[in-house]
Design a protein around this motif. Structure first.
Motif, mmCIF file in Angstrom:
data_model
loop_
_atom_site.group_PDB
_atom_site.id
_atom_site.type_symbol
_atom_site.label_atom_id
_atom_site.label_comp_id
_atom_site.label_asym_id
_atom_site.label_seq_id
_atom_site.Cartn_x
_atom_site.Cartn_y
_atom_site.Cartn_z
ATOM 1 N N ILE A 195 0.858 -1.191 0.000
ATOM 2 C CA ILE A 195 0.000 0.000 0.000
ATOM 3 C C ILE A 195 0.894 1.242 0.000
ATOM 4 C CG2 ILE A 195 -1.983 -1.099 1.118
ATOM 5 C CD1 ILE A 195 -1.116 0.131 3.765
ATOM 6 N N ALA A 196 0.260 2.414 -0.071
ATOM 7 C CA ALA A 196 1.056 3.642 -0.089
ATOM 8 C C ALA A 196 1.744 3.838 1.264
ATOM 9 C CB ALA A 196 0.172 4.828 -0.438
ATOM 10 N N SER A 197 0.945 3.850 2.335
ATOM 11 C CA SER A 197 1.498 4.100 3.664
ATOM 12 C C SER A 197 0.529 3.551 4.711
ATOM 13 C CB SER A 197 1.687 5.606 3.870
ATOM 14 O OG SER A 197 1.766 5.921 5.241
ATOM 15 N N THR A 198 1.055 2.824 5.661
ATOM 16 C CA THR A 198 0.186 2.318 6.734
ATOM 17 C C THR A 198 -0.364 3.482 7.572
ATOM 18 O OG1 THR A 198 2.131 1.993 8.124
ATOM 19 C CG2 THR A 198 1.321 0.060 6.911
ATOM 20 N N GLN A 199 0.370 4.599 7.619
ATOM 21 C CA GLN A 199 -0.143 5.772 8.350
ATOM 22 C C GLN A 199 -1.452 6.238 7.711
ATOM 23 O OE1 GLN A 199 2.048 5.492 11.063
ATOM 24 N NE2 GLN A 199 1.888 7.720 11.197
ATOM 25 N N ASP A 200 -1.434 6.312 6.372
ATOM 26 C CA ASP A 200 -2.619 6.794 5.660
ATOM 27 C C ASP A 200 -3.780 5.813 5.815
ATOM 28 O OD1 ASP A 200 -1.086 8.908 4.897
ATOM 29 O OD2 ASP A 200 -0.699 8.167 2.873
ATOM 30 N N ARG A 201 -3.463 4.518 5.761
ATOM 31 C CA ARG A 201 -4.523 3.505 5.881
ATOM 32 C C ARG A 201 -5.150 3.575 7.285
ATOM 33 N NH1 ARG A 201 -8.536 1.854 4.420
ATOM 34 N NH2 ARG A 201 -9.200 -0.293 4.615
ATOM 35 N N ALA A 202 -4.314 3.737 8.303
ATOM 36 C CA ALA A 202 -4.838 3.833 9.674
ATOM 37 C C ALA A 202 -5.718 5.075 9.813
ATOM 38 C CB ALA A 202 -3.694 3.872 10.676
ATOM 39 N N ARG A 203 -5.303 6.178 9.177
ATOM 40 C CA ARG A 203 -6.092 7.404 9.253
ATOM 41 C C ARG A 203 -7.435 7.229 8.551
ATOM 42 N NH1 ARG A 203 -2.460 10.403 8.244
ATOM 43 N NH2 ARG A 203 -2.036 11.149 10.334
ATOM 44 N N GLU A 204 -7.431 6.538 7.420
ATOM 45 C CA GLU A 204 -8.700 6.279 6.707
ATOM 46 C C GLU A 204 -9.648 5.480 7.608
ATOM 47 O OE1 GLU A 204 -6.485 5.871 2.364
ATOM 48 O OE2 GLU A 204 -7.540 4.119 3.177
ATOM 49 N N LEU A 205 -9.110 4.477 8.291
ATOM 50 C CA LEU A 205 -9.958 3.660 9.169
ATOM 51 C C LEU A 205 -10.538 4.527 10.289
ATOM 52 C CD1 LEU A 205 -7.763 0.427 9.370
ATOM 53 C CD2 LEU A 205 -9.969 0.675 8.217
ATOM 54 N N LEU A 206 -9.686 5.382 10.852
ATOM 55 C CA LEU A 206 -10.150 6.271 11.933
ATOM 56 C C LEU A 206 -11.262 7.179 11.427
ATOM 57 C CD1 LEU A 206 -9.788 7.411 14.815
ATOM 58 C CD2 LEU A 206 -8.026 8.929 13.896
ATOM 59 N N ARG A 207 -11.055 7.753 10.249
ATOM 60 C CA ARG A 207 -12.047 8.697 9.713
ATOM 61 C C ARG A 207 -13.336 7.979 9.337
ATOM 62 N NH1 ARG A 207 -7.825 12.988 7.113
ATOM 63 N NH2 ARG A 207 -7.189 13.692 9.178
ATOM 64 N N ALA A 208 -13.232 6.666 9.072
ATOM 65 C CA ALA A 208 -14.435 5.879 8.765
ATOM 66 C C ALA A 208 -15.127 5.398 10.048
ATOM 67 C CB ALA A 208 -14.061 4.690 7.895
#
Ligand code: BTN
Length: 235
Positions: A11-24
């Motif tokens: 993936i691009a970045s696990t930081q970004d993926r974690a943030r997407e999950l939080l925002r969802a």
């Protein structure tokens, strides 16, 4: 509460993926783990080179003071279990044999934090970098190391600071701190209860909240943990 593990491929970045999950609406606690990353970031806007074979994880956890130090100590303790003589360089680079083996990036989101952990298990083409393999460590897989890190993180004593000080190879050394507003030269004498570095220079003791630290010479004093710091650590 145990952390859920969210496995991802490249993936691009696990930081970004974690943030997407939080925002969802998913506030964790969880760990996003990637096999490789195409645009991972490090501290101070740097790139984190993330080929297949390394450990790349972002913990989505409640924010707490000294979270970064707690993770740093957990990482050092976990690596030592696998035979890697890891130490910390302020604020939270993990070094072995003078080179950088792992890094930690904390991004705060309100009462949550996204804590990124990158560990070179295999050699990477980055100046000054070291890997678990080069250091003679025996880590079977990124998952095995993550499991050990999470266990150390969960079992950490409430007062992280003494353990952080003990793991911090910066103390007692002459250092150069590179900040956005200039350079501080002096001897690293302690860290305060916020994890800030106290540097004694010509103008007295300065308290440093953030910056890049360069170890100018090996330690004059023995940090007392039985490890050998005789190599120069300028990473
Ligand atoms: C540093 O600069 O020392 C911190 C490096 C942090 C890299 C990790 S890898 C997993 C997570 N995802 C990212 O994009 N960065 C962090």
């Amino acid at each position: 509460m145990p952390l859920r593990i969210v496995h991802c491929g490249r993936i691009a970045s696990t930081q970004d993926r974690a943030r997407e999950l939080l925002r969802a609406g998913d506030s964790g606690p969880l760990a996003v783990v990637a096999v490789a990353q195409s645009s991972a970031r490090g501290r101070r806007g740097r790139v984190w080179v993330s080929p297949e074979g390394g450990l790349y994880a972002s913990l989505l956890v409640p924010y707490e003071p000294l979270l970064s130090q707690r993770i740093g100590v957990a990482l050092v303790r976990a690596l030592r279990r696998f035979g890697v003589r890891a130490v910390l360089k302020w604020p939270n680079d993990v070094l072995v044999e003078g080179g950088k083996l792992a890094g930690i990036l904390i991004e705060r989101e309100g009462d949550r934090a996204i804590a990124g952990i990158g560990v070179n298990l295999e050699p990477v083409a980055v100046d000054g970098a070291r890997s678990v393999r080069q250091a003679g460590g025996r880590v079977a897989s990124p998952e095995a190391l993550l499991e050990a890190v999470l266990r150390e993180f969960e079992e950490m004593e409430a007062d992280v600071l003494p353990a952080y000080r003990a793991a911090l190879s910066t103390l007692g050394r002459p250092v150069r701190i590179e900040r956005d507003d200039g350079v501080v030269l002096g001897e690293a004498v302690d860290v305060d209860h916020h994890g800030r570095l106290l540097v004694r220079g010509e103008a007295g003791v300065e308290t440093i909240a953030s910056g890049d630290c360069v170890h100018l010479r090996p330690a004059r004093i023995d940090p007392g943990d039985g490890l050998d710091y005789s190599s120069s650590e300028g990473a």
